[in-house]
Motif scaffolding. Structure first.
Motif, PDB file in Angstrom:
ATOM      1  N   LEU A 106       0.511  -1.331  -0.264  1.00  0.00           N
ATOM      2  CA  LEU A 106       0.545  -0.216   0.275  1.00  0.00           C
ATOM      3  C   LEU A 106       0.802   1.203   0.256  1.00  0.00           C
ATOM      4  CD1 LEU A 106      -3.569   0.871   0.041  1.00  0.00           C
ATOM      5  CD2 LEU A 106      -3.044   1.568   2.494  1.00  0.00           C
ATOM      6  N   MET A 137      -9.341   3.994  -5.431  1.00  0.00           N
ATOM      7  CA  MET A 137      -9.498   3.142  -4.724  1.00  0.00           C
ATOM      8  C   MET A 137      -9.639   3.677  -3.769  1.00  0.00           C
ATOM      9  SD  MET A 137      -6.337   1.283  -2.488  1.00  0.00           S
ATOM     10  CE  MET A 137      -5.125   2.089  -3.610  1.00  0.00           C
ATOM     11  N   PHE A 141     -12.447   1.876  -0.629  1.00  0.00           N
ATOM     12  CA  PHE A 141     -12.176   0.864   0.413  1.00  0.00           C
ATOM     13  C   PHE A 141     -12.525   1.814   1.648  1.00  0.00           C
ATOM     14  CE2 PHE A 141     -10.034  -1.182  -3.361  1.00  0.00           C
ATOM     15  CZ  PHE A 141     -11.067  -2.492  -3.222  1.00  0.00           C
ATOM     16  N   VAL A 168      -6.399  -7.566   6.081  1.00  0.00           N
ATOM     17  CA  VAL A 168      -6.303  -8.733   5.000  1.00  0.00           C
ATOM     18  C   VAL A 168      -5.778  -9.695   5.570  1.00  0.00           C
ATOM     19  CG1 VAL A 168      -4.555  -8.288   3.260  1.00  0.00           C
ATOM     20  CG2 VAL A 168      -5.314  -6.297   3.939  1.00  0.00           C
ATOM     21  N   CYS A 194      -2.826 -10.299  -5.368  1.00  0.00           N
ATOM     22  CA  CYS A 194      -3.889  -9.051  -5.311  1.00  0.00           C
ATOM     23  C   CYS A 194      -3.689  -9.229  -3.533  1.00  0.00           C
ATOM     24  CB  CYS A 194      -4.764  -9.269  -5.603  1.00  0.00           C
ATOM     25  SG  CYS A 194      -6.325  -8.545  -5.220  1.00  0.00           S
ATOM     26  N   LEU A 197      -9.494  -8.094   1.108  1.00  0.00           N
ATOM     27  CA  LEU A 197      -9.729  -7.315   2.085  1.00  0.00           C
ATOM     28  C   LEU A 197     -10.755  -8.004   2.391  1.00  0.00           C
ATOM     29  CD1 LEU A 197     -10.479  -3.101   1.725  1.00  0.00           C
ATOM     30  CD2 LEU A 197      -8.587  -4.671   3.328  1.00  0.00           C
ATOM     31  N   TYR A 209     -13.034  -8.391  -0.724  1.00  0.00           N
ATOM     32  CA  TYR A 209     -12.723  -7.729  -1.720  1.00  0.00           C
ATOM     33  C   TYR A 209     -11.751  -7.323  -1.914  1.00  0.00           C
ATOM     34  CZ  TYR A 209     -17.541  -5.920   0.995  1.00  0.00           C
ATOM     35  OH  TYR A 209     -18.749  -6.620   1.257  1.00  0.00           O
ATOM     36  N   MET A 211      -8.293  -5.921  -3.234  1.00  0.00           N
ATOM     37  CA  MET A 211      -8.037  -4.554  -3.885  1.00  0.00           C
ATOM     38  C   MET A 211      -7.431  -3.919  -5.184  1.00  0.00           C
ATOM     39  SD  MET A 211      -6.645  -3.619  -0.078  1.00  0.00           S
ATOM     40  CE  MET A 211      -6.484  -1.248  -0.911  1.00  0.00           C
TER      41      MET A 211
END
Length: 391
Positions: A106, A137, A141, A168, A194, A197, A209, A211
């Motif tokens: 991130l 993005m 989220f 995560v 990838c 979440l 989900y 991301m």
């Protein structure tokens, strides 16, 4: 006069030297607080990766003309229930400069050091058209952030407490298996990662989900500088995250393979048992593909023979201990139905034979088929003796 002419140039030279020294002393510039803050921010943002370092980690792609086999596998790495994957989750917070995988990914994406790509559910395309916009993005989220500037010059800041590392709990990876006919080797590598979440769904339970996708080659220079320990027995971090993926230390189930209909394993095999068998079959075929292409050498063949002989010896030892061996069928002369007898070892059958020899009668002679007679001795009743035949 001659002496005076010699002294005057020397005095002028000395005066020039003193003037230059004074100018140097007055020209010293102290580092301001802003420059110190800039240096601290550069140190906190992580190590700088040069083009040479990036080129070292960029894998050389095999040309399609050299490929004899290629398959793409999508795996799901569960961080909560699989102990082999826990090095990707801990530490949750930054401890002595150590960060987990999601914080690294991130931070690099938000700082614009590496690009991220949209999750397209099985039809991933890593081109500029599908690059992720960082602001959108983060809003999608619900990750709290601060923005400075507009457009391409926008800078996003996320506090450590606002990074959702605890949510995560899974990763999706694209794993490629390629057989190169030039080197005659099967190569396995991770193409993209990838983060996923895991949050509460609208109708109860947990919902996943995905991301964004990050290409593994662009992530490798940063992962190579982050070391982790793999087990609780040894707390010394001996492997980097780059080694962790390249050596295949992770463990994940296959949730999808690249196919024409773009179906997941759950869609192709609704029954759970059938799905597990299909996953095991795919894993076995991939791992045995390279082995089946080679003819074993003399040393390998002898090792296989020794293993077979060792297995035969262990079977004989088990029989000697009293284990029964496969049954055989004997047809008795005075009975029409076959009688099944089980042959046991000498140790097991010795006591039984001694105890029953006195009470049992003489066993009947097994029925043996008559030999074919010629036309000259058609009425002959000769019979082949089977008294000493080994059984």
């Amino acid at each position: 006069m001659n002496v005076l002419k010699k002294i005057l140039p020397i005095a002028a030279l000395a005066a020039t030297i003193l003037t230059l020294g004074a100018q140097d002393n007055t020209g010293v510039v102290r580092r301001s607080g802003a420059s110190k803050r800039g240096q601290k921010q550069e140190e906190a943002s992580g190590p700088k990766i040069t083009d040479r370092m990036q080129g070292f980690f960029d894998g050389t792609k095999t040309h399609d003309a050299d490929l004899a086999y290629m398959r793409e596998i999508y795996r799901q790495l569960d961080l909560k229930n699989v102990p082999e994957n826990t090095p990707l989750y801990f530490p949750e917070d930054v401890v002595d400069g150590q960060q987990n995988l999601f914080r690294i990914m991130l931070g690099l994406v938000v700082d614009g050091k590496i690009p991220a790509y949209e999750y397209l559910d099985g039809r991933e395309v890593f081109t500029d058209q599908y690059k992720v916009k960082v602001g959108e993005m983060l809003d999608r989220f619900d990750i709290y952030h601060q923005k400075q500037g507009d457009g391409d010059r926008a800078v996003y800041t996320i506090e450590e407490a606002d990074v959702p590392t605890g949510q995560v709990l899974k990763y999706y990876i694209i794993e490629k298996w390629e057989f190169d006919r030039r080197t005659n080797r099967m190569k396995t590598f991770v193409e993209a990662i990838c983060p996923v979440l895991t949050r509460g769904g609208d109708f109860g339970g947990d919902a996943n989900y995905p991301m964004f996708w990050v290409k593994f080659d662009q992530l490798r220079p940063y992962l190579a500088q982050q070391y982790v320990f793999l087990t609780d027995d040894n707390n010394l971090p001996q492997y980097s995250l780059d080694d962790y993926f390249n050596l295949g230390m992770y463990k994940g189930e296959i949730y999808k393979t690249k196919n024409l209909r773009n179906l997941s394993m759950a869609q192709m095999f609704p029954d759970e048992d059938d799905r597990l068998r299909a996953q095991d079959s795919i894993d076995t075929r991939l791992r045995e593909f390279g082995k089946n292409l080679w003819v074993p050498t003399r040393e390998e063949y002898l090792a296989i023979r020794e293993a077979e002989e060792a297995g035969e010896a262990s079977r004989e030892a088990a029989v000697a201990e009293g284990d029964s061996i496969p049954e055989r069928t004997v047809v008795m002369a005075d009975e029409e139905k076959p009688v099944t007898k089980t042959r046991t070892s000498k140790r097991a059958g010795r006591k039984k034979s001694s105890a029953s020899s006195a009470s049992k009668k003489k066993p009947s002679t097994p029925k043996v088929s008559q030999p074919k007679s010629s036309s000259n001795n058609a009425n002959s009743s000769a019979q082949k003796s089977v008294r000493r035949r080994k059984r």
